[in-house]
Design an enzyme around this catalytic site. Sequence first.
Site, PDB file in Angstrom:
ATOM      1  N   PRO A   1       1.625 -82.238   5.134  1.00 56.82           N
ATOM      2  CA  PRO A   1       2.635 -81.912   6.138  1.00 56.82           C
ATOM      3  C   PRO A   1       3.817 -81.168   5.510  1.00 56.82           C
ATOM      4  O   PRO A   1       4.343 -81.576   4.480  1.00 56.82           O
ATOM      5  CB  PRO A   1       3.052 -83.287   6.652  1.00 56.82           C
ATOM      6  N   GLU A   2       4.192 -80.060   6.136  1.00 55.85           N
ATOM      7  CA  GLU A   2       5.296 -79.250   5.643  1.00 55.85           C
ATOM      8  C   GLU A   2       6.492 -79.393   6.590  1.00 55.85           C
ATOM      9  O   GLU A   2       6.520 -80.286   7.430  1.00 55.85           O
ATOM     10  CB  GLU A   2       4.834 -77.798   5.502  1.00 55.85           C
TER      11      GLU A   2
ATOM     12  N   ARG B   1      -4.357 -91.731   2.048  1.00 55.14           N
ATOM     13  CA  ARG B   1      -4.413 -91.329   0.636  1.00 55.14           C
ATOM     14  C   ARG B   1      -3.244 -91.866  -0.187  1.00 55.14           C
ATOM     15  O   ARG B   1      -3.237 -91.740  -1.406  1.00 55.14           O
ATOM     16  CB  ARG B   1      -4.495 -89.792   0.545  1.00 55.14           C
TER      17      ARG B   1
ATOM     18  N   HIS C   1      -5.038 -98.600   6.999  1.00 52.67           N
ATOM     19  CA  HIS C   1      -4.103 -97.705   6.309  1.00 52.67           C
ATOM     20  C   HIS C   1      -2.729 -97.619   6.973  1.00 52.67           C
ATOM     21  O   HIS C   1      -1.947 -96.730   6.656  1.00 52.67           O
ATOM     22  CB  HIS C   1      -4.721 -96.315   6.167  1.00 52.67           C
TER      23      HIS C   1
END
Length: 270
Positions: free
Chosen positions: A2-3, A109, A90
């Site tokens: 994500p930017e 992750r 998660h």
Amino acid sequence: MPELPEVETTVRGLSQVLTGEKIIEVKVCRSNLRRPIPYDIQERLIGSTIISFDRRAKYGIIFNDREDALIFHLGMSGRWKINPETIEKHDHFILKTENNRCVSLYDPRRFGSLDLIKTKDLLIWPYFKKLGPEPLTGDFNLEYLKSRLARSATSIKKLLLNQQVVAGVGNIYACEALYQAGVHPERSGNSLNKQEIASIIEAIKEILQKAIAEGGSTLKDYARPSGELGYFSAQFKVYGKEDALCECGATIERSVMGGRSTFFCSSCQK
């Protein structure tokens, strides 16, 4: 990863449901993500009221009435979920509020992060201290970028990914901005003239604003807190389009620069 547009969209989504909410429960499902989650995070957040939100580079910031700032980074695969139907494996961090709001930080992750610092220390926080200007502000202008590039033989693509040069621009939007500006990603910073630098600045601002309006770009894991996808990926001109035809009729190429895939058109970008 994500930017800026994805983090901005996330911050806006969370703000709509959490601003003014009193936190009554904090659950930490694992002790660390990219780095340890603060040991006192429950003590400092429970009973506090969320008063506002902000973003710096690719970090989101949640402010409470105790002058604390909860800073999150989504890493490679993180996203917040609002009122999830079930808590999954998660979902590593969960907040519940007095008005039955629930949000969870989902990060398969575990490259994301959560930090809690005093609001007064934001500017000197190590991860913020050396960041460059925000690209959507007036500080990211021709005079500034021209001075940063003047003595650099590093490629413009790598320079745009350097968070000390400009904060929040990542691989996707650097590729798209350079294509729109007509500048080849391998050009050195000191080879660019004034007009080319101005075109890059304009392209970055325009593309980031468009991406925010579309809710960011969903490639694999990213979704908005509401669960909606980001639709700017449908407007990509070069990113992820290796061997496809450019609008000019030439073939879009891919190279690896600094370990990152770079997509461009040698015909359009000089």
